[in-house]
Design an enzyme around this catalytic site. Structure first.
Site, PDB file in Angstrom:
ATOM      1  N   HIS A 257       1.717  46.494   6.222  1.00 22.97           N
ATOM      2  CA  HIS A 257       0.613  45.744   7.039  1.00 22.97           C
ATOM      3  C   HIS A 257      -0.147  46.696   8.024  1.00 22.97           C
ATOM      4  O   HIS A 257      -1.172  46.159   8.632  1.00 22.97           O
ATOM      5  CB  HIS A 257       1.252  44.618   8.112  1.00 22.97           C
ATOM      6  CG  HIS A 257       2.191  45.197   9.205  1.00 22.97           C
ATOM      7  ND1 HIS A 257       1.626  45.047  10.390  1.00 22.97           N
ATOM      8  CD2 HIS A 257       3.059  46.044   9.309  1.00 22.97           C
ATOM      9  CE1 HIS A 257       2.303  45.782  11.086  1.00 22.97           C
ATOM     10  NE2 HIS A 257       3.271  46.239  10.845  1.00 22.97           N
TER      11      HIS A 257
ATOM     12  N   GLN B 256       1.844  55.238  10.754  1.00 27.81           N
ATOM     13  CA  GLN B 256       0.622  55.264  11.075  1.00 27.81           C
ATOM     14  C   GLN B 256      -0.371  56.435  10.239  1.00 27.81           C
ATOM     15  O   GLN B 256      -1.558  56.446  10.627  1.00 27.81           O
ATOM     16  CB  GLN B 256       0.529  55.594  12.312  1.00 27.81           C
ATOM     17  CG  GLN B 256       1.122  54.784  13.339  1.00 27.81           C
ATOM     18  CD  GLN B 256       0.476  53.278  13.440  1.00 27.81           C
ATOM     19  OE1 GLN B 256      -0.910  53.402  12.982  1.00 27.81           O
ATOM     20  NE2 GLN B 256       0.979  52.284  14.178  1.00 27.81           N
TER      21      GLN B 256
ATOM     22  N   ASN C  15       1.672  56.223  17.103  1.00 30.95           N
ATOM     23  CA  ASN C  15       1.001  55.013  17.068  1.00 30.95           C
ATOM     24  C   ASN C  15       0.055  54.883  18.237  1.00 30.95           C
ATOM     25  O   ASN C  15      -0.832  53.905  18.292  1.00 30.95           O
ATOM     26  CB  ASN C  15       2.004  53.820  16.978  1.00 30.95           C
ATOM     27  CG  ASN C  15       3.171  54.266  18.044  1.00 30.95           C
ATOM     28  OD1 ASN C  15       3.956  55.120  17.901  1.00 30.95           O
ATOM     29  ND2 ASN C  15       3.783  53.118  18.867  1.00 30.95           N
TER      30      ASN C  15
ATOM     31  N   CYS D 224       2.071  46.304  33.014  1.00 36.50           N
ATOM     32  CA  CYS D 224       1.891  45.210  33.064  1.00 36.50           C
ATOM     33  C   CYS D 224       1.484  44.446  31.659  1.00 36.50           C
ATOM     34  O   CYS D 224       1.727  43.218  31.483  1.00 36.50           O
ATOM     35  CB  CYS D 224       0.560  44.628  33.759  1.00 36.50           C
ATOM     36  SG  CYS D 224       0.801  45.213  35.817  1.00 36.50           S
TER      37      CYS D 224
ATOM     38  N   THR E 139      10.490  49.532  10.249  1.00 37.57           N
ATOM     39  CA  THR E 139      11.585  49.416  11.331  1.00 37.57           C
ATOM     40  C   THR E 139      12.880  49.497  10.547  1.00 37.57           C
ATOM     41  O   THR E 139      13.777  50.476  10.602  1.00 37.57           O
ATOM     42  CB  THR E 139      11.476  48.085  12.101  1.00 37.57           C
ATOM     43  OG1 THR E 139      10.585  48.330  13.044  1.00 37.57           O
ATOM     44  CG2 THR E 139      12.865  48.153  12.881  1.00 37.57           C
TER      45      THR E 139
ATOM     46  N   SER F 262       4.811  51.476   5.914  1.00 42.52           N
ATOM     47  CA  SER F 262       4.608  49.714   6.250  1.00 42.52           C
ATOM     48  C   SER F 262       3.470  49.465   5.350  1.00 42.52           C
ATOM     49  O   SER F 262       2.508  50.136   5.256  1.00 42.52           O
ATOM     50  CB  SER F 262       4.508  49.592   7.443  1.00 42.52           C
ATOM     51  OG  SER F 262       4.513  48.121   7.822  1.00 42.52           O
TER      52      SER F 262
END
Lengths: 404, 131
Positions: free
Chosen positions: A203, A181, A153, A328, A74, A201
């Site tokens: 992680h 990704q 992603n 949801c 990010t 990234s």
């Protein structure tokens, strides 16, 4: 209680034991600040950080000096998009990106619009890929930056990165790619692909959370980004702040392992992914694969199960960790904007599940997943008024629904 | 987000799933919601000659809370007169199932489904009245 099965590797991954082992000394014995130039503690940390820089650069075909450490993708995306735009604002005020980017690119672009930049959001086709002709047509003399992600992603779709890089070079436009990704999963060569800025990234590749990197090209052309964080001028002035030595060591180790195992792991994981899809289609009708079956990272499978809602489906196999494009499950109560951009109907976006496989996924887990997901879909279809209506031959699109 | 035990119980053991004959003059059918909104509930009631609800069935496309809300609604309407059933409020469903704020619309939909089923039944009856 069924054994837990983790199929959400696109969200995050566990730290590989080999990575953890490499990191551990840097929490305690080798705790120095890499910016301390005058003593052994600092030198030790600096040496570790520079080794990691070389490890990450090697995976990209870059030089170590072109790697800037950040807190994660990010931040890398923010520096790349906002930093490059502000650095080159005198040259032009136009940026091109596309609609299925991660929010870490889209939100900085929206922010820049408030600063007077103009942003073009290219559409994608049914599989999630941009059209190169549309990209070419969108470029103007005012365009300074193109930001197109390498792999999506949610659906795993790979963009034609080398072709985009070539177009950008022809027009003298900077090319940023969010490779969060893709890094460590598919080959990347910043030279051959004409990439000027690249976000990654730790992680997502079995490294720790809270650390990432931005590749910033140094030659042909030399790229500069205005910093987002000010305070000391670390990392060639692009990112101030004391370096996260253990995290960076972990990212370096994780990158090296991912690159070394890319071929064998890629084949193995793609095989499991294909088995999962085939296993589901053998037993269930009216399921749809979202994304591009050909241009896709190995571990991602996004499926819409018609007539059942994603969140309730996930409740049906609580021991299996996956993600859903259902409204949801999102904070915004909107179904996945990525699936909507592909032209997937809202009802099928609500019915989508993302399975993302990784290093520790086993064949037994995939067989178990096929069994449990199939049973849950069948159970929920038995209680779905939509499934009942469809089986009665009612075209759901012609029904006058009471929207709320 | 964790679900309440009651939501999980209704999800795992839904009450009164099924379909009543919608052409039966004593059956009222309510279908509310829309597929693109992510939830559709079908709730049906059957009354005796005194307009007391003797049976109720549902089918729901939606999240776990939507399934639980409609399952609970079928339980609650059984044995009630139509007027009594109209008194069922979504807030009672929220309370019973311990629904979080983001799921309140599921309970609203269940209340709407009850009302729609009763309205359908009343419409059928009116159509049957001679003259």
């Amino acid at each position: 209680m069924q054994p837990l099965i983790y199929l959400d590797y696109n969200a995050t991954t566990p730290v590989d034991p080999r990575v953890l082992e490499a990191m551990l000394p840097y929490f305690k014995e080798k705790f120095g600040n890499a910016a301390s130039r005058n003593h052994r503690f600092g030198w030790e940390a600096e040496e570790a950080v520079e080794k990691a820089r070389a490890q990450v650069a090697a995976v990209l075909g870059a030089s170590a000096k072109e790697i800037v450490w950040t807190s994660g993708a990010t931040e890398s995306n923010n520096i790349a998009v906002k930093g490059a735009a502000r650095m080159y604002r005198e040259k032009g005020r136009h940026i091109i990106t596309q609609v299925t980017e991660h929010k870490a690119v889209l939100d900085p672009c929206k922010y820049l619009e408030q600063e007077g930049f103009r942003v073009t959001y290219l559409p994608v086709n049914r599989n999630g890929r941009i059209d190169l002709e549309q990209l070419r047509a969108a470029m103007t003399d005012d365009t300074i930056l193109v930001s197109i992600m390498y792999a999506n992603n949610e659906i795993g779709t790979l963009q034609p990165i080398a072709e985009i890089g070539k177009l950008c070079k022809e027009r003298g436009v900077l090319f940023h790619t969010d490779a969060t990704q893709a890094f460590g999963k598919v080959p990347i060569d910043v030279e051959a692909m004409g990439i000027d800025l690249l976000s990654l990234s730790a992680h997502k590749i079995y490294g720790p959370k809270g650390v990432g990197a931005l590749y910033v090209r140094r030659k042909n052309p030399r790229v500069r980004c205005e910093p987002v964080l000010h305070g000391g001028g670390h990392e060639r002035g692009m990112r101030s702040g004391t370096l996260n030595t253990p995290g960076i060591v972990g990212l370096g180790a994780a990158a090296e392992i991912a690159a070394a195992e890319m071929d064998s792991e890629g084949r193995r994981i793609a095989g499991l992914r294909d088995r999962l899809w085939n296993g589901l289609t053998e037993k269930l009708d009216e399921i749809y694969r979202n994304g591009d079956p050909e241009h896709c990272v190995p571990g991602t499978l996004n499926v819409s199960f018609a007539y059942v809602e994603g969140e309730s489906l996930m409740m049906g196999f609580e021991n299996i960790a996956v993600s859903s494009g259902s409204a949801c499950t999102s904070a915004s109560l909107e179904p996945s904007y990525v699936l909507r951009a592909l032209g997937v109907g809202e009802e099928l976006a609500h019915s989508s599940i993302r399975f993302s496989l990784g290093r520790f996924t086993t064949s037994e887990e995939i067989e178990q997943t096929i069994k449990q997901v199939t049973a849950a879909v069948q159970r929920l279809r038995d209680m779905s008024p939509l499934y009942e209506m469809a089986k009665e031959g009612i075209d759901l699109k012609t029904v006058d629904w009471s929207r709320h | 987000m964790a679900y309440s035990d009651k939501v999980l119980d209704h999800y795992n053991h839904p009450r009164n799933i099924g379909t009543l004959d919608k052409n039966n003059p004593r059956v009222g059918t309510g279908i509310v919601g829309a597929p693109e909104c992510g939830d559709v509930m079908k709730l049906q009631i059957q009354v005796d000659e005194n307009d007391r609800i003797v049976d109720a069935k549902f089918k729901t496309f939606g999240c776990g809370s939507a399934i639980a809300s409609s399952s609970l609604a079928t339980e609650w309407v059984k044995g009630k007169t139509l007027d009594e059933a109209l008194q069922i409020k979504n807030t009672a469903i929220v309370q019973e199932l311990a629904l979080p704020p983001v799921k309140i619309h599921c309970s609203v939909l269940a209340e709407d489904a009850i009302r729609a089923a009763i309205a359908d039944l009343k419409k059928k009856k009116a159509a049957q009245q001679p003259g």
